[in-house]
Write a protein that holds these residues in place. Structure first.
Motif, PDB file in Angstrom:
ATOM      1  N   ASP A 194      69.605  24.601  68.071  1.00 45.51           N
ATOM      2  CA  ASP A 194      68.929  25.368  69.115  1.00 45.51           C
ATOM      3  C   ASP A 194      68.044  26.440  68.468  1.00 45.51           C
ATOM      4  OD1 ASP A 194      68.222  27.122  71.167  1.00 45.51           O
ATOM      5  OD2 ASP A 194      70.148  26.927  72.190  1.00 45.51           O
ATOM      6  N   PRO A 195      66.754  26.440  68.747  1.00 48.13           N
ATOM      7  CA  PRO A 195      65.871  27.442  68.129  1.00 48.13           C
ATOM      8  C   PRO A 195      66.320  28.874  68.390  1.00 48.13           C
ATOM      9  CG  PRO A 195      64.557  25.750  69.222  1.00 48.13           C
ATOM     10  CD  PRO A 195      65.982  25.508  69.614  1.00 48.13           C
ATOM     11  N   ALA A 196      67.046  29.101  69.490  1.00 48.20           N
ATOM     12  CA  ALA A 196      67.424  30.463  69.861  1.00 48.20           C
ATOM     13  C   ALA A 196      68.287  31.138  68.800  1.00 48.20           C
ATOM     14  CB  ALA A 196      68.147  30.465  71.205  1.00 48.20           C
ATOM     15  N   ILE A 197      69.136  30.374  68.106  1.00 48.71           N
ATOM     16  CA  ILE A 197      69.999  31.006  67.112  1.00 48.71           C
ATOM     17  C   ILE A 197      69.181  31.475  65.910  1.00 48.71           C
ATOM     18  CG2 ILE A 197      70.669  28.883  65.879  1.00 48.71           C
ATOM     19  CD1 ILE A 197      73.511  30.092  65.680  1.00 48.71           C
ATOM     20  N   PHE A 198      68.125  30.724  65.584  1.00 50.94           N
ATOM     21  CA  PHE A 198      67.262  31.136  64.473  1.00 50.94           C
ATOM     22  C   PHE A 198      66.401  32.331  64.879  1.00 50.94           C
ATOM     23  CE2 PHE A 198      67.851  26.457  64.113  1.00 50.94           C
ATOM     24  CZ  PHE A 198      68.628  26.452  62.963  1.00 50.94           C
ATOM     25  N   TRP A 199      65.932  32.333  66.108  1.00 49.51           N
ATOM     26  CA  TRP A 199      65.160  33.481  66.590  1.00 49.51           C
ATOM     27  C   TRP A 199      66.029  34.739  66.614  1.00 49.51           C
ATOM     28  CZ3 TRP A 199      63.166  29.955  71.022  1.00 49.51           C
ATOM     29  CH2 TRP A 199      62.061  29.213  70.558  1.00 49.51           C
ATOM     30  N   ARG A 200      67.297  34.567  67.006  1.00 44.84           N
ATOM     31  CA  ARG A 200      68.214  35.719  67.002  1.00 44.84           C
ATOM     32  C   ARG A 200      68.338  36.281  65.581  1.00 44.84           C
ATOM     33  NH1 ARG A 200      73.000  37.750  69.520  1.00 44.84           N
ATOM     34  NH2 ARG A 200      72.138  36.950  71.466  1.00 44.84           N
ATOM     35  N   GLY A 206      64.342  41.631  61.678  1.00 43.24           N
ATOM     36  CA  GLY A 206      63.058  42.270  61.926  1.00 43.24           C
ATOM     37  C   GLY A 206      61.884  41.545  61.308  1.00 43.24           C
ATOM     38  N   VAL A 207      61.947  40.192  61.292  1.00 45.30           N
ATOM     39  CA  VAL A 207      60.867  39.398  60.709  1.00 45.30           C
ATOM     40  C   VAL A 207      60.447  38.309  61.694  1.00 45.30           C
ATOM     41  CG1 VAL A 207      61.609  39.788  58.324  1.00 45.30           C
ATOM     42  CG2 VAL A 207      62.522  37.834  59.584  1.00 45.30           C
ATOM     43  N   ASP A 208      59.248  37.781  61.509  1.00 48.59           N
ATOM     44  CA  ASP A 208      58.782  36.657  62.310  1.00 48.59           C
ATOM     45  C   ASP A 208      59.340  35.355  61.752  1.00 48.59           C
ATOM     46  OD1 ASP A 208      57.244  38.305  63.934  1.00 48.59           O
ATOM     47  OD2 ASP A 208      55.479  38.127  62.636  1.00 48.59           O
ATOM     48  N   ALA A 209      59.611  34.393  62.633  1.00 48.80           N
ATOM     49  CA  ALA A 209      60.124  33.095  62.196  1.00 48.80           C
ATOM     50  C   ALA A 209      59.160  32.416  61.229  1.00 48.80           C
ATOM     51  CB  ALA A 209      60.374  32.200  63.411  1.00 48.80           C
ATOM     52  N   GLU A 210      57.859  32.598  61.452  1.00 48.55           N
ATOM     53  CA  GLU A 210      56.859  31.940  60.602  1.00 48.55           C
ATOM     54  C   GLU A 210      56.872  32.464  59.164  1.00 48.55           C
ATOM     55  OE1 GLU A 210      56.386  33.133  63.606  1.00 48.55           O
ATOM     56  OE2 GLU A 210      56.064  31.260  64.723  1.00 48.55           O
ATOM     57  N   GLN A 211      57.557  33.565  58.938  1.00 50.57           N
ATOM     58  CA  GLN A 211      57.653  34.123  57.586  1.00 50.57           C
ATOM     59  C   GLN A 211      59.078  34.056  57.054  1.00 50.57           C
ATOM     60  OE1 GLN A 211      55.903  38.004  58.542  1.00 50.57           O
ATOM     61  NE2 GLN A 211      54.047  37.397  57.436  1.00 50.57           N
ATOM     62  N   THR A 212      59.853  33.138  57.628  1.00 53.84           N
ATOM     63  CA  THR A 212      61.267  33.031  57.295  1.00 53.84           C
ATOM     64  C   THR A 212      61.594  31.643  56.766  1.00 53.84           C
ATOM     65  OG1 THR A 212      61.821  34.645  59.011  1.00 53.84           O
ATOM     66  CG2 THR A 212      63.608  33.251  58.219  1.00 53.84           C
ATOM     67  N   LEU A 213      62.471  31.582  55.771  1.00 56.09           N
ATOM     68  CA  LEU A 213      62.940  30.320  55.188  1.00 56.09           C
ATOM     69  C   LEU A 213      64.388  30.108  55.594  1.00 56.09           C
ATOM     70  CD1 LEU A 213      62.644  27.907  53.162  1.00 56.09           C
ATOM     71  CD2 LEU A 213      63.461  29.487  51.387  1.00 56.09           C
ATOM     72  N   MET A 214      64.683  28.950  56.197  1.00 56.92           N
ATOM     73  CA  MET A 214      66.058  28.560  56.515  1.00 56.92           C
ATOM     74  C   MET A 214      66.549  27.602  55.447  1.00 56.92           C
ATOM     75  SD  MET A 214      68.761  28.583  58.429  1.00 56.92           S
ATOM     76  CE  MET A 214      70.269  27.643  58.125  1.00 56.92           C
ATOM     77  N   VAL A 215      67.726  27.885  54.901  1.00 63.99           N
ATOM     78  CA  VAL A 215      68.300  27.058  53.834  1.00 63.99           C
ATOM     79  C   VAL A 215      69.619  26.483  54.322  1.00 63.99           C
ATOM     80  CG1 VAL A 215      69.049  27.000  51.431  1.00 63.99           C
ATOM     81  CG2 VAL A 215      67.262  28.618  52.142  1.00 63.99           C
ATOM     82  N   GLY A 216      69.740  25.162  54.305  1.00 65.32           N
ATOM     83  CA  GLY A 216      70.966  24.528  54.766  1.00 65.32           C
ATOM     84  C   GLY A 216      71.158  23.165  54.141  1.00 65.32           C
ATOM     85  N   ASP A 217      72.055  22.375  54.741  1.00 66.79           N
ATOM     86  CA  ASP A 217      72.351  21.064  54.160  1.00 66.79           C
ATOM     87  C   ASP A 217      72.490  19.965  55.209  1.00 66.79           C
ATOM     88  OD1 ASP A 217      74.846  22.323  55.014  1.00 66.79           O
ATOM     89  OD2 ASP A 217      75.874  20.673  54.013  1.00 66.79           O
ATOM     90  N   THR A 218      72.115  20.260  56.473  1.00 70.98           N
ATOM     91  CA  THR A 218      72.288  19.272  57.535  1.00 70.98           C
ATOM     92  C   THR A 218      71.049  19.217  58.428  1.00 70.98           C
ATOM     93  OG1 THR A 218      73.198  20.806  59.184  1.00 70.98           O
ATOM     94  CG2 THR A 218      74.763  19.832  57.606  1.00 70.98           C
ATOM     95  N   PRO A 219      70.933  18.159  59.247  1.00 63.80           N
ATOM     96  CA  PRO A 219      69.834  18.106  60.210  1.00 63.80           C
ATOM     97  C   PRO A 219      69.856  19.284  61.188  1.00 63.80           C
ATOM     98  CG  PRO A 219      70.777  15.923  59.931  1.00 63.80           C
ATOM     99  CD  PRO A 219      71.674  16.870  59.174  1.00 63.80           C
ATOM    100  N   ALA A 220      71.042  19.812  61.495  1.00 59.55           N
ATOM    101  CA  ALA A 220      71.112  20.967  62.387  1.00 59.55           C
ATOM    102  C   ALA A 220      70.387  22.166  61.779  1.00 59.55           C
ATOM    103  CB  ALA A 220      72.567  21.329  62.684  1.00 59.55           C
ATOM    104  N   ASP A 221      70.510  22.335  60.472  1.00 53.39           N
ATOM    105  CA  ASP A 221      69.801  23.418  59.789  1.00 53.39           C
ATOM    106  C   ASP A 221      68.295  23.176  59.817  1.00 53.39           C
ATOM    107  OD1 ASP A 221      72.222  24.763  58.979  1.00 53.39           O
ATOM    108  OD2 ASP A 221      72.471  23.193  57.473  1.00 53.39           O
ATOM    109  N   ALA A 222      67.910  21.920  59.638  1.00 49.99           N
ATOM    110  CA  ALA A 222      66.485  21.572  59.659  1.00 49.99           C
ATOM    111  C   ALA A 222      65.871  21.823  61.033  1.00 49.99           C
ATOM    112  CB  ALA A 222      66.291  20.111  59.255  1.00 49.99           C
ATOM    113  N   GLY A 223      66.709  21.985  62.055  1.00 49.38           N
ATOM    114  CA  GLY A 223      66.208  22.309  63.381  1.00 49.38           C
ATOM    115  C   GLY A 223      65.459  23.620  63.429  1.00 49.38           C
TER     116      GLY A 223
END
Length: 255
Positions: A194-200, A206-223
């Motif tokens: 759910d994009p909402a958890i990443f936006w939270r 205090g950063v924009d999503a477009e300037q953020t890197l998500m690091v994970g190991d599953t398709p859920a993280d790639a969401g």
């Protein structure tokens, strides 16, 4: 980190396009990390069984512990493979496991109880290993990576689909001061992808999503791509083995 690979283009050596610089990678101003499979891994299955049995006052031989571990993995282990089958009586708990603490515990103790170990209190003891830092192993690059990001003043959040608090684990490992925010699904009522958890998480840093890197190991993280984040998906690694986490520094820190 680009969201989509671009097809190669062939240009004549003398054309103006040939001399044009490539578009630079967008800057990374914050990093979000998954917990399980990214920063830490659950202990080796046989050790998990031996420790849980010992907590119940039972000493198992290694052969029986290995056999039990195999059966419990098939049934479904928190932090391990998904269950081969979820009994109907556990279906609701299973669906809600990452949204409520009672559902998480009930789902996984219920699955463990489908394996007859002949040890009173065994299912609860197995689950309780999750709640202690001793039941997990941080990956070798976890502390160095978090330390380097802190030194570079890049804020960090842990974003996890989980039904219990992992903050005490970070306290035990001496890593709490390297994390700016914990965004846990059972606390925020949202689960990856759910994009909402990443936006939270981005909002908490205090950063924009477009300037953020998500690091994970599953398709859920790639969401996180749907939230506007760049994403790095790491390979699965056994406890104590490197999982490529150091690659984060190549993406997040200026050269």
């Amino acid at each position: 980190m680009p969201d989509h690979a671009q097809p190669p283009q062939t240009r004549s050596p003398g054309s103006p396009e040939a001399a044009a610089p490539r578009a630079s990678r967008r800057p990374v101003k914050a990093v979000l990390f998954d917990f399980h499979g990214t920063l830490a891994q659950v202990e080796e299955p046989r050790q998990w069984v031996l420790e849980a049995a010992a907590a119940c006052g039972v000493t198992l031989d290694r052969v029986k512990a290995t056999s039990l571990a195999d059966r419990l993995l098939t049934a479904g282990r928190a932090g391990g493979p998904l269950p081969a089958r979820v009994p109907p009586r556990l279906a609701e708990l299973w669906a809600d496991r990452d949204l409520y603490q009672h559902a998480h515990r009930g789902a996984y103790t219920g699955l463990a109880e489908t394996v007859d170990a002949g040890i009173e209190g065994f299912a609860d003891a197995l689950y309780d290993r999750l709640l202690t830092a001793q039941g997990w192993l941080p990956y070798p690059d976890t502390a160095p990576t978090l330390t380097a990001l802190r030194a570079a003043r890049v804020p960090v959040a842990v974003v996890s689909n989980i039904g219990f608090d992992v903050r005490p684990h970070f306290d035990t490992w001496g890593l709490t001061d390297l994390v700016d925010a914990f965004v846990l699904s059972y606390e925020v009522g949202r689960c990856k992808p759910d994009p909402a958890i990443f936006w939270r998480a981005c909002g908490m840093l205090g950063v924009d999503a477009e300037q953020t890197l998500m690091v994970g190991d599953t398709p859920a993280d790639a969401g996180a791509v749907a939230a506007g984040c760049a994403v790095l998906v790491l390979p699965t690694a056994d406890p104590g083995r490197e999982n490529g986490l150091g690659a984060v520094l190549d993406l997040a820190l200026p050269g």
